[in-house]
Design a protein around this motif. Structure first.
Motif, PDB file in Angstrom:
ATOM      1  N   VAL A   1      45.129  42.387  37.677  1.00  0.00           N
ATOM      2  CA  VAL A   1      46.104  41.360  37.338  1.00  0.00           C
ATOM      3  C   VAL A   1      46.185  40.376  38.501  1.00  0.00           C
ATOM      4  N   ARG A   2      46.007  39.117  38.193  1.00  0.00           N
ATOM      5  CA  ARG A   2      46.062  38.092  39.227  1.00  0.00           C
ATOM      6  C   ARG A   2      47.477  37.572  39.344  1.00  0.00           C
ATOM      7  N   CYS A   3      47.897  37.397  40.567  1.00  0.00           N
ATOM      8  CA  CYS A   3      49.239  36.848  40.777  1.00  0.00           C
ATOM      9  C   CYS A   3      49.175  35.327  40.712  1.00  0.00           C
ATOM     10  N   SER A   4      50.261  34.728  40.310  1.00  0.00           N
ATOM     11  CA  SER A   4      50.272  33.273  40.184  1.00  0.00           C
ATOM     12  C   SER A   4      50.208  32.597  41.548  1.00  0.00           C
ATOM     13  N   SER A   5      50.692  33.275  42.602  1.00  0.00           N
ATOM     14  CA  SER A   5      50.669  32.648  43.921  1.00  0.00           C
ATOM     15  C   SER A   5      49.223  32.508  44.426  1.00  0.00           C
ATOM     16  N   VAL A  47      39.741  39.676  48.468  1.00  0.00           N
ATOM     17  CA  VAL A  47      39.941  40.841  49.331  1.00  0.00           C
ATOM     18  C   VAL A  47      41.316  41.460  49.069  1.00  0.00           C
ATOM     19  N   ALA A  48      42.328  40.627  48.903  1.00  0.00           N
ATOM     20  CA  ALA A  48      43.676  41.131  48.643  1.00  0.00           C
ATOM     21  C   ALA A  48      43.734  41.851  47.297  1.00  0.00           C
ATOM     22  N   ARG A  49      43.063  41.309  46.276  1.00  0.00           N
ATOM     23  CA  ARG A  49      43.053  41.966  44.964  1.00  0.00           C
ATOM     24  C   ARG A  49      42.344  43.307  45.024  1.00  0.00           C
ATOM     25  N   VAL A  50      41.209  43.383  45.738  1.00  0.00           N
ATOM     26  CA  VAL A  50      40.474  44.641  45.863  1.00  0.00           C
ATOM     27  C   VAL A  50      41.319  45.670  46.606  1.00  0.00           C
ATOM     28  N   LYS A  51      41.987  45.246  47.657  1.00  0.00           N
ATOM     29  CA  LYS A  51      42.838  46.152  48.426  1.00  0.00           C
ATOM     30  C   LYS A  51      43.975  46.688  47.562  1.00  0.00           C
TER      31      LYS A  51
END
Length: 70
Positions: A1-5, A47-51
């Motif tokens: 899930v991708r964040c809008s920010s 990288v943030a999404r994978v983490k």
């Protein structure tokens, strides 16, 4: 899930990049700084999404050590 920010941060960099590209007729050697800033933002978001996904997988598997959740 991708964040809008994440999308918002990248889109703020994409707009000036596309303006620069149109101004310089999409020449590959122009707009290097804008392109680098946009691609760096995209990479950091990835990288943030994978983490976050790894953290969610660790929680789902029941492995709740501090090292797994960092």
């Amino acid at each position: 899930v991708r964040c809008s920010s994440c999308t918002t941060r990248s889109s703020k960099l994409l707009l000036p990049l596309n303006e620069c590209r149109r101004k310089h007729l999409w020449w590959p050697w122009s707009c290097g700084h804008e392109k680098h800033a946009y691609e760096a933002c995209q990479y950091h978001d990835y990288v943030a999404r994978v983490k976050e996904l790894k953290r969610q997988d660790a929680v789902a598997s029941g492995s709740r050590t501090l090292l797994d959740l960092e």
